[in-house]
Every structure is written in C-alpha cells, then in structure tokens.
Design a protein around this motif. Structure first.
Motif, PDB file in Angstrom:
ATOM      1  N   MET A  92       0.865  -1.172   0.000  1.00 40.38           N
ATOM      2  CA  MET A  92       0.000   0.000   0.000  1.00 40.38           C
ATOM      3  C   MET A  92       0.903   1.222   0.000  1.00 40.38           C
ATOM      4  O   MET A  92       1.717   1.396   0.896  1.00 40.38           O
ATOM      5  CB  MET A  92      -0.919   0.014   1.222  1.00 40.38           C
ATOM      6  N   HIS A  93       0.772   2.048  -1.025  1.00 44.49           N
ATOM      7  CA  HIS A  93       1.581   3.267  -1.145  1.00 44.49           C
ATOM      8  C   HIS A  93       0.688   4.487  -1.013  1.00 44.49           C
ATOM      9  O   HIS A  93      -0.232   4.676  -1.820  1.00 44.49           O
ATOM     10  CB  HIS A  93       2.302   3.301  -2.503  1.00 44.49           C
ATOM     11  N   ASN A  94       0.949   5.293  -0.008  1.00 45.44           N
ATOM     12  CA  ASN A  94       0.195   6.546   0.163  1.00 45.44           C
ATOM     13  C   ASN A  94      -1.314   6.301   0.143  1.00 45.44           C
ATOM     14  O   ASN A  94      -2.059   6.967  -0.574  1.00 45.44           O
ATOM     15  CB  ASN A  94       0.601   7.567  -0.899  1.00 45.44           C
ATOM     16  N   PHE A  95      -1.726   5.308   0.921  1.00 45.34           N
ATOM     17  CA  PHE A  95      -3.142   4.979   1.154  1.00 45.34           C
ATOM     18  C   PHE A  95      -3.792   4.198   0.023  1.00 45.34           C
ATOM     19  O   PHE A  95      -4.966   3.847   0.128  1.00 45.34           O
ATOM     20  CB  PHE A  95      -3.994   6.229   1.435  1.00 45.34           C
ATOM     21  N   SER A 136       0.418  -5.452   1.721  1.00 49.50           N
ATOM     22  CA  SER A 136       1.417  -5.179   2.762  1.00 49.50           C
ATOM     23  C   SER A 136       1.451  -3.682   3.055  1.00 49.50           C
ATOM     24  O   SER A 136       1.424  -2.869   2.128  1.00 49.50           O
ATOM     25  CB  SER A 136       2.804  -5.640   2.306  1.00 49.50           C
ATOM     26  N   SER A 137       1.535  -3.344   4.330  1.00 48.70           N
ATOM     27  CA  SER A 137       1.605  -1.924   4.701  1.00 48.70           C
ATOM     28  C   SER A 137       2.454  -1.749   5.948  1.00 48.70           C
ATOM     29  O   SER A 137       2.471  -2.609   6.831  1.00 48.70           O
ATOM     30  CB  SER A 137       0.209  -1.346   4.937  1.00 48.70           C
ATOM     31  N   GLY A 138       3.141  -0.621   5.993  1.00 53.21           N
ATOM     32  CA  GLY A 138       3.963  -0.321   7.166  1.00 53.21           C
ATOM     33  C   GLY A 138       3.136   0.068   8.364  1.00 53.21           C
ATOM     34  O   GLY A 138       3.491  -0.228   9.510  1.00 53.21           O
ATOM     35  N   GLY A 139       1.998   0.725   8.121  1.00 56.80           N
ATOM     36  CA  GLY A 139       1.122   1.154   9.203  1.00 56.80           C
ATOM     37  C   GLY A 139      -0.129   0.302   9.284  1.00 56.80           C
ATOM     38  O   GLY A 139      -0.204  -0.786   8.717  1.00 56.80           O
ATOM     39  N   PHE A 140      -1.119   0.832  10.004  1.00 55.90           N
ATOM     40  CA  PHE A 140      -2.382   0.109  10.199  1.00 55.90           C
ATOM     41  C   PHE A 140      -3.526   0.907   9.583  1.00 55.90           C
ATOM     42  O   PHE A 140      -3.599   2.127   9.728  1.00 55.90           O
ATOM     43  CB  PHE A 140      -2.647  -0.097  11.694  1.00 55.90           C
ATOM     44  N   HIS A 141      -4.426   0.199   8.914  1.00 54.10           N
ATOM     45  CA  HIS A 141      -5.554   0.860   8.267  1.00 54.10           C
ATOM     46  C   HIS A 141      -6.869   0.147   8.545  1.00 54.10           C
ATOM     47  O   HIS A 141      -7.887   0.473   7.945  1.00 54.10           O
ATOM     48  CB  HIS A 141      -5.317   0.945   6.752  1.00 54.10           C
ATOM     49  N   ARG A 142      -6.867  -0.816   9.468  1.00 57.72           N
ATOM     50  CA  ARG A 142      -8.088  -1.526   9.828  1.00 57.72           C
ATOM     51  C   ARG A 142      -8.188  -1.635  11.352  1.00 57.72           C
ATOM     52  O   ARG A 142      -7.198  -1.707  12.055  1.00 57.72           O
ATOM     53  CB  ARG A 142      -8.102  -2.937   9.227  1.00 57.72           C
ATOM     54  N   GLY A 143      -9.415  -1.680  11.840  1.00 58.60           N
ATOM     55  CA  GLY A 143      -9.642  -1.937  13.256  1.00 58.60           C
ATOM     56  C   GLY A 143      -9.242  -0.795  14.173  1.00 58.60           C
ATOM     57  O   GLY A 143      -9.022   0.345  13.744  1.00 58.60           O
ATOM     58  N   ARG A 147      -4.643   4.043  11.731  1.00 59.16           N
ATOM     59  CA  ARG A 147      -4.188   5.434  11.785  1.00 59.16           C
ATOM     60  C   ARG A 147      -4.117   6.056  10.395  1.00 59.16           C
ATOM     61  O   ARG A 147      -3.574   7.143  10.228  1.00 59.16           O
ATOM     62  CB  ARG A 147      -2.803   5.514  12.461  1.00 59.16           C
ATOM     63  N   GLN A 148      -4.629   5.341   9.403  1.00 56.26           N
ATOM     64  CA  GLN A 148      -4.595   5.846   8.041  1.00 56.26           C
ATOM     65  C   GLN A 148      -5.749   5.242   7.252  1.00 56.26           C
ATOM     66  O   GLN A 148      -6.228   4.158   7.598  1.00 56.26           O
ATOM     67  CB  GLN A 148      -3.264   5.502   7.360  1.00 56.26           C
ATOM     68  N   PRO A 149      -6.230   5.940   6.239  1.00 61.61           N
ATOM     69  CA  PRO A 149      -7.327   5.403   5.421  1.00 61.61           C
ATOM     70  C   PRO A 149      -6.823   4.339   4.446  1.00 61.61           C
ATOM     71  O   PRO A 149      -5.622   4.228   4.187  1.00 61.61           O
ATOM     72  CB  PRO A 149      -7.850   6.631   4.679  1.00 61.61           C
ATOM     73  N   TYR A 172      -4.323  -9.141   4.618  1.00 58.51           N
ATOM     74  CA  TYR A 172      -3.545  -7.964   4.970  1.00 58.51           C
ATOM     75  C   TYR A 172      -2.365  -8.301   5.877  1.00 58.51           C
ATOM     76  O   TYR A 172      -2.479  -9.098   6.814  1.00 58.51           O
ATOM     77  CB  TYR A 172      -4.438  -6.935   5.671  1.00 58.51           C
ATOM     78  N   LEU A 173      -1.243  -7.678   5.574  1.00 63.45           N
ATOM     79  CA  LEU A 173      -0.042  -7.728   6.404  1.00 63.45           C
ATOM     80  C   LEU A 173       0.231  -6.288   6.834  1.00 63.45           C
ATOM     81  O   LEU A 173       0.747  -5.497   6.051  1.00 63.45           O
ATOM     82  CB  LEU A 173       1.140  -8.298   5.616  1.00 63.45           C
ATOM     83  N   GLU A 174      -0.116  -5.954   8.076  1.00 60.06           N
ATOM     84  CA  GLU A 174      -0.039  -4.564   8.527  1.00 60.06           C
ATOM     85  C   GLU A 174       1.060  -4.377   9.572  1.00 60.06           C
ATOM     86  O   GLU A 174       1.516  -5.328  10.209  1.00 60.06           O
ATOM     87  CB  GLU A 174      -1.382  -4.138   9.127  1.00 60.06           C
ATOM     88  N   GLY A 175       1.451  -3.123   9.743  1.00 61.18           N
ATOM     89  CA  GLY A 175       2.424  -2.793  10.775  1.00 61.18           C
ATOM     90  C   GLY A 175       3.794  -3.402  10.558  1.00 61.18           C
ATOM     91  O   GLY A 175       4.491  -3.748  11.512  1.00 61.18           O
ATOM     92  N   LEU A 176       4.205  -3.507   9.300  1.00 58.20           N
ATOM     93  CA  LEU A 176       5.440  -4.230   8.986  1.00 58.20           C
ATOM     94  C   LEU A 176       6.708  -3.442   9.319  1.00 58.20           C
ATOM     95  O   LEU A 176       7.809  -3.969   9.160  1.00 58.20           O
ATOM     96  CB  LEU A 176       5.448  -4.622   7.502  1.00 58.20           C
ATOM     97  N   VAL A 177       6.565  -2.198   9.772  1.00 54.37           N
ATOM     98  CA  VAL A 177       7.748  -1.437  10.195  1.00 54.37           C
ATOM     99  C   VAL A 177       7.984  -1.571  11.692  1.00 54.37           C
ATOM    100  O   VAL A 177       8.891  -0.949  12.241  1.00 54.37           O
ATOM    101  CB  VAL A 177       7.611   0.053   9.820  1.00 54.37           C
ATOM    102  N   ALA A 178       7.188  -2.405  12.350  1.00 56.79           N
ATOM    103  CA  ALA A 178       7.258  -2.516  13.816  1.00 56.79           C
ATOM    104  C   ALA A 178       8.294  -3.531  14.300  1.00 56.79           C
ATOM    105  O   ALA A 178       8.374  -3.793  15.496  1.00 56.79           O
ATOM    106  CB  ALA A 178       5.886  -2.862  14.382  1.00 56.79           C
ATOM    107  N   GLY A 179       9.066  -4.109  13.401  1.00 58.91           N
ATOM    108  CA  GLY A 179      10.107  -5.040  13.824  1.00 58.91           C
ATOM    109  C   GLY A 179       9.829  -6.469  13.401  1.00 58.91           C
ATOM    110  O   GLY A 179       8.728  -6.812  12.948  1.00 58.91           O
TER     111      GLY A 179
END
Length: 206
Positions: A92-95, A136-143, A147-149, A172-179
């Motif tokens: 996911m790039h820029n939402f 795949s996304s670095g942040g979270f967009h569900r639930g 923090r992003q649309p 979905y694979l979210e929060g992938l920058v969290a380690g």
C-alpha cells in the motif's frame, strides 16, 4: 486448475513479505497440481510501458484489437484470460495501490475488450475466477489500530468487478515497520487465514 497468474507490485520483491507469502501459496498449489503453469508478471522488476496519446486515440476511435497499439495490452489480458486464479501481491503506497499496479490495471481494463459500456453502466466481459490480493503496509488501516485510510481495497474490488472478477479476497499484512516479531506475527496470521480457503487447504501451520 491449469494456470495461475501471479502479479507482484512490490518495487523490491526480494524483501517483500507479501510476495514471499504469494510464492508459498503457489508452492502449495503445485504440490497438488504438479503440472500447474505459473505465469509471473513482476511489475517491480520489469516496468510496463506507459499509456500515450496514440493509445488514447485508439480507444476513442474503437480501433480493432489486432492493431499494434494494443500489443502489450492484449498480452496482459491474454495472461489474465488463461489463468484459473489470480494472485496479486502489492504494497500500500500513500493509502492506495502503487503506480506500477495501476498501470497494469489501465492496460487490462479496456472498453470493448474486457468490459462493455451499456446504458446501465459498465459490464465485465471476462469470466470470473478466484482472486487473492495480499496487501502489505507499514502502518495500520483496519480496526482499532487504524491510523490511516485505505483507498486500495475499495478501488481494487470495484475495478476488478468492472471486468468481471467478483470473487476477490483480501489478506492484509499490517504494521510491517514494527520489527521482526511483528512481521512474523502478521505473516503467520495471514497464513492461518489463507489455510481456511479451499484453494490453499494444503497450507500447513508454521
């Protein structure tokens, strides 16, 4: 099932967790179907040619499908038509979806070829088949952690239905920058989700 089309939209496929999962799914299918044909379209490594004014003019004039201007479009549509299932691994790039995947869509969503324009709207001309989209996304967009649309899911579901593909599942694979531990947890959760799908019933727990 004879053929699967795997679309990778990551600009760095060797490091892509989503692409890794997509390849694992292909391996599972091959265990049960040794003669399975896998067509790979790596949009990150081999960029598609952009659409130019000649292409736009050809669409406007309803140029025949055999015209050389549609050579690449016809090749991409042919890959899709031959497939019994479609796997898409995309970040996911820029939402929303990355430009490389949008360009693939622009080549395969073509009036008079993959959809018809009718008084009641656009009608898909392709036969439906299972579509699995690994996002795949670095942040979270569900639930609760969102923090992003997410403009990717609704757009991709709609544009695929435009050409006749309605059986679309998103993983979905979210929060992938969290380690590393977070990545491993997301990967395993996605594997568990996919193991419930009849198509990937052979996906064993890690």
């Amino acid at each position: 099932m004879d053929e699967v089309l795997l679309i990778n939209a990551s600009p760095r496929p060797d490091a892509s967790v989503g692409y890794q999962l997509a390849n694992e799914l292909v391996d599972v299918l091959r265990i049960r179907r040794p003669n399975l044909i896998v067509t790979r379209r790596d949009l990150g490594r081999v960029a598609l040619a952009p659409l130019g004014d000649s292409y736009a003019d050809a669409l406007t004039r309803r140029t025949p499908d055999t015209d050389p201007i549609f050579t690449l479009s016809e090749s991409l549509i042919g890959e899709l038509e031959r497939s019994d299932a479609l796997l898409i691994a995309t970040p996911m790039h820029n939402f929303t979806l990355p430009a490389a995947l949008k360009l693939w869509i622009d080549h395969v969503v073509r009036i008079g070829r993959t959809f018809a324009a009718t008084p009641d709207g656009k009608v898909g001309l392709l036969a439906d088949r299972p579509v699995y989209v690994i996002v795949s996304s670095g942040g979270f967009h569900r639930g609760a952690r969102a923090r992003q649309p997410d403009f990717l899911t609704v757009y991709l579901r709609h544009v695929l239905s435009t050409i006749g593909l309605f059986d679309v599942q998103f993983v979905y694979l979210e929060g992938l920058v969290a380690g590393e531990s977070a990545v491993n947890a997301e990967y395993e959760a996605a594997r568990q989700r996919l193991s419930l799908e009849p198509l990937f019933a052979g996906l064993a727990p890690a």
